[in-house]
Scaffold this active site. Structure first.
Site, short mmCIF file in Angstrom:
data_model
loop_
_atom_site.label_atom_id
_atom_site.label_comp_id
_atom_site.label_asym_id
_atom_site.label_seq_id
_atom_site.Cartn_x
_atom_site.Cartn_y
_atom_site.Cartn_z
N HIS A 7 -3.46 7.30 3.38
CA HIS A 7 -3.83 6.02 2.79
C HIS A 7 -5.21 5.64 3.33
O HIS A 7 -5.50 5.80 4.52
CB HIS A 7 -2.78 4.97 3.18
CG HIS A 7 -3.14 3.59 2.73
ND1 HIS A 7 -3.60 3.34 1.47
CD2 HIS A 7 -3.13 2.40 3.38
CE1 HIS A 7 -3.84 2.04 1.34
NE2 HIS A 7 -3.57 1.46 2.49
N ASN A 33 -10.02 0.03 0.43
CA ASN A 33 -8.56 0.13 0.40
C ASN A 33 -8.07 -0.29 -0.98
O ASN A 33 -8.11 -1.46 -1.33
CB ASN A 33 -7.97 -0.78 1.49
CG ASN A 33 -6.45 -0.75 1.53
OD1 ASN A 33 -5.81 -0.18 0.64
ND2 ASN A 33 -5.87 -1.36 2.55
N CYS A 59 0.82 -1.23 0.00
CA CYS A 59 0.00 0.00 0.00
C CYS A 59 0.85 1.27 0.00
O CYS A 59 0.34 2.35 -0.29
CB CYS A 59 -0.92 0.01 1.21
SG CYS A 59 -2.11 -1.32 1.18
N1 ACO Z 1 -17.89 -9.13 9.47
C1 ACO Z 1 -18.30 -9.44 10.70
N2 ACO Z 1 -17.46 -9.82 11.68
C2 ACO Z 1 -16.15 -9.89 11.37
C3 ACO Z 1 -15.65 -9.58 10.09
C4 ACO Z 1 -16.60 -9.19 9.11
N3 ACO Z 1 -16.23 -8.88 7.86
N4 ACO Z 1 -14.31 -9.73 10.10
C5 ACO Z 1 -13.96 -10.11 11.33
N5 ACO Z 1 -15.07 -10.22 12.11
C6 ACO Z 1 -15.16 -10.59 13.52
C7 ACO Z 1 -13.96 -11.39 13.99
O1 ACO Z 1 -14.12 -12.76 13.71
C8 ACO Z 1 -13.93 -11.09 15.46
O2 ACO Z 1 -14.91 -11.90 16.09
P1 ACO Z 1 -14.64 -12.50 17.57
O3 ACO Z 1 -14.52 -11.29 18.47
O4 ACO Z 1 -15.84 -13.34 17.81
O5 ACO Z 1 -13.36 -13.28 17.45
C9 ACO Z 1 -14.43 -9.64 15.56
O6 ACO Z 1 -15.13 -9.40 14.31
C10 ACO Z 1 -13.31 -8.64 15.72
O7 ACO Z 1 -12.27 -8.92 14.78
P2 ACO Z 1 -10.97 -8.06 14.69
O8 ACO Z 1 -10.08 -8.61 13.61
O9 ACO Z 1 -10.39 -7.89 16.06
O10 ACO Z 1 -11.60 -6.66 14.20
P3 ACO Z 1 -10.92 -5.26 14.08
O11 ACO Z 1 -11.68 -4.28 14.85
O12 ACO Z 1 -9.43 -5.33 14.27
O13 ACO Z 1 -11.18 -4.91 12.53
C11 ACO Z 1 -9.93 -4.81 10.49
C12 ACO Z 1 -10.62 -5.71 11.53
C13 ACO Z 1 -10.99 -3.93 9.88
C14 ACO Z 1 -9.28 -5.70 9.45
C15 ACO Z 1 -8.86 -3.93 11.17
O14 ACO Z 1 -8.07 -4.72 12.02
C16 ACO Z 1 -7.97 -3.18 10.22
O15 ACO Z 1 -8.40 -2.27 9.52
N6 ACO Z 1 -6.64 -3.50 10.19
C17 ACO Z 1 -5.64 -2.78 9.45
C18 ACO Z 1 -5.71 -3.03 7.97
C19 ACO Z 1 -4.61 -2.25 7.26
O16 ACO Z 1 -4.43 -1.08 7.49
N7 ACO Z 1 -3.83 -2.91 6.42
C20 ACO Z 1 -2.67 -2.24 5.84
C21 ACO Z 1 -2.83 -1.94 4.44
S1 ACO Z 1 -3.29 -3.33 3.44
C22 ACO Z 1 -1.95 -3.79 2.39
O17 ACO Z 1 -0.87 -3.36 2.54
C23 ACO Z 1 -2.23 -4.79 1.30
#
Ligand code: ACO
Length: 325
Positions: free
Chosen positions: A252, A282, A114
């Site tokens: 980003h 993203n 990214c």
């Molecule tokens: N729908 C519903 N529930 C979901 C989903 C979904 N799509 N995805 C995960 N959950 C659930 C999980 O299973 C978990 O359930 P549990 O509590 O029963 O175990 C709960 O939701 C919380 O999951 P987390 O992964 O802790 O959720 P989080 O608040 O961290 O959000 C996310 C996830 C959106 C992916 C976030 O962590 C994020 O944005 N991370 C950074 C991404 C990023 O910036 N990447 C860098 C760039 S990408 C690149 O370089 C290619």
């Protein structure tokens, strides 16, 4: 004497097909409400079958060149930021060069997930500063949908396709004031796509080729907030500036909560932040140049504004660019 480089035109392009959160509800166990609350994403664009990263980059580049009033034969450098190239080689810069009818200038890809556009911008800036280029085309373009596991709800909701472009020319005054790049390969296992021509395309336990994004979202989230906060400080300190000097944050577009955390660090209200994550998701390397183009074209970003661009992605990589537009 060292010159500065300056952005003289911006452009972007999105594929036609819209994939909404409601559409995703039919594909994986998720909800519009969860996606909006956790990421700020409402919809994303997906490239059509056969539509490639370079296909998206061509109209974006043409728009940037048109905005800059530059003909193809003036371009003397192409730096193409992407993680989803059309093919192993020729590189996307060479493929774009051919499609635009540009002959015989250096053209190459920069791959830093990214952060690829910020890396590409930094490279092109140095070519111009040193007098090795006079008119550079810098691209950030992706078809990340090609490496998404559409059965994995934790990543399928996040990504989209698109392309952004800028044209850089030399100027006596900045322009691009400074760029700051970081990589920490120690975190290579937090965000990755594990296949490639050298390592091979070996099936996993389910017999599938794992040619898709794997991400430890929560850990990546925390490191992103911390690293982007630190790079804001680094960029301001390198230029002896106070937070209040920044007119626009163009971050980003990975997650609205990461964007809000960086804005908070800058003590900046969200109406000084260009946000496209709701419509684009993203788009990796494309997200910063597309957001910049959106701000320029709707008249929010004006000549003379001081802008902080930043990005964060797999590697882990992150970077910033401070520019006087
Ligand atoms: N729908 C519903 N529930 C979901 C989903 C979904 N799509 N995805 C995960 N959950 C659930 C999980 O299973 C978990 O359930 P549990 O509590 O029963 O175990 C709960 O939701 C919380 O999951 P987390 O992964 O802790 O959720 P989080 O608040 O961290 O959000 C996310 C996830 C959106 C992916 C976030 O962590 C994020 O944005 N991370 C950074 C991404 C990023 O910036 N990447 C860098 C760039 S990408 C690149 O370089 C290619």
């Amino acid at each position: 004497m060292l010159k500065y480089s300056r952005i003289v035109g911006t452009g972007s392009h999105l594929p036609e097909k819209v994939l909404t959160n409601k559409d995703l509800e039919q594909m994986v166990e998720t909800s519009d409400e969860w996606i909006r609350e956790r990421t700020g994403i409402g919809e994303r664009r997906i490239a059509a079958k056969g539509e490639t990263t370079v296909d998206l980059a061509v109209p974006a580049a043409r728009r940037a060149m048109q905005a800059a009033g530059v003909d193809p034969d003036e371009i003397d450098l192409i730096v193409f930021g992407t993680t989803t190239p059309d093919q192993v080689f020729p590189n996307c810069g060479a493929l774009l060069q051919d499609r635009l009818g540009i002959r015989n200038c250096p053209a190459f890809s920069v791959e830093a997930a990214c952060s690829s556009f910020i890396y590409a911008l930094s490279v092109a800036d140095k070519f111009i500063k040193l007098g090795d280029a006079k008119c550079a085309l810098v691209i950030g373009a992706e078809t990340l949908s090609r490496i998404v596991d559409w059965s994995d709800r934790s990543t399928a909701i996040l990504f989209g396709d698109g392309a952004g472009a800028v044209v850089l020319k030399p100027a006596d005054e900045a322009g691009i004031i400074s760029t700051h790049l970081h990589t920490d390969g120690f975190y290579k296992d937090l965000l990755y796509c594990p296949v490639g021509p050298s390592k091979g395309f070996h099936p996993d336990e389910q017999g599938r080729i794992p040619a898709y994004i794997h991400m430890a979202g929560n850990e990546v989230f925390k490191i992103a907030v911390k690293s982007l906060g630190a790079i804001v400080d680094e960029t301001l300190a390198a230029n002896g500036l106070d937070k209040s000097a920044i007119d626009w944050l163009i971050p980003h577009q990975a997650n609205i909560r990461i964007i809000q955390a960086t804005a908070k660090k800058l003590e900046m209200s969200m109406d000084k932040v260009i946000v496209t994550v709701e419509q684009h998701g993203n788009t990796s390397a494309a997200s910063v140049p597309m957001a910049l183009d959106a701000g320029v074209r709707d008249g929010r970003v004006k000549r003379g504004d001081l802008i902080l661009l930043e990005a964060f992605g797999g590697g882990l990589t992150w970077g910033s660019a401070l520019i006087r537009y």
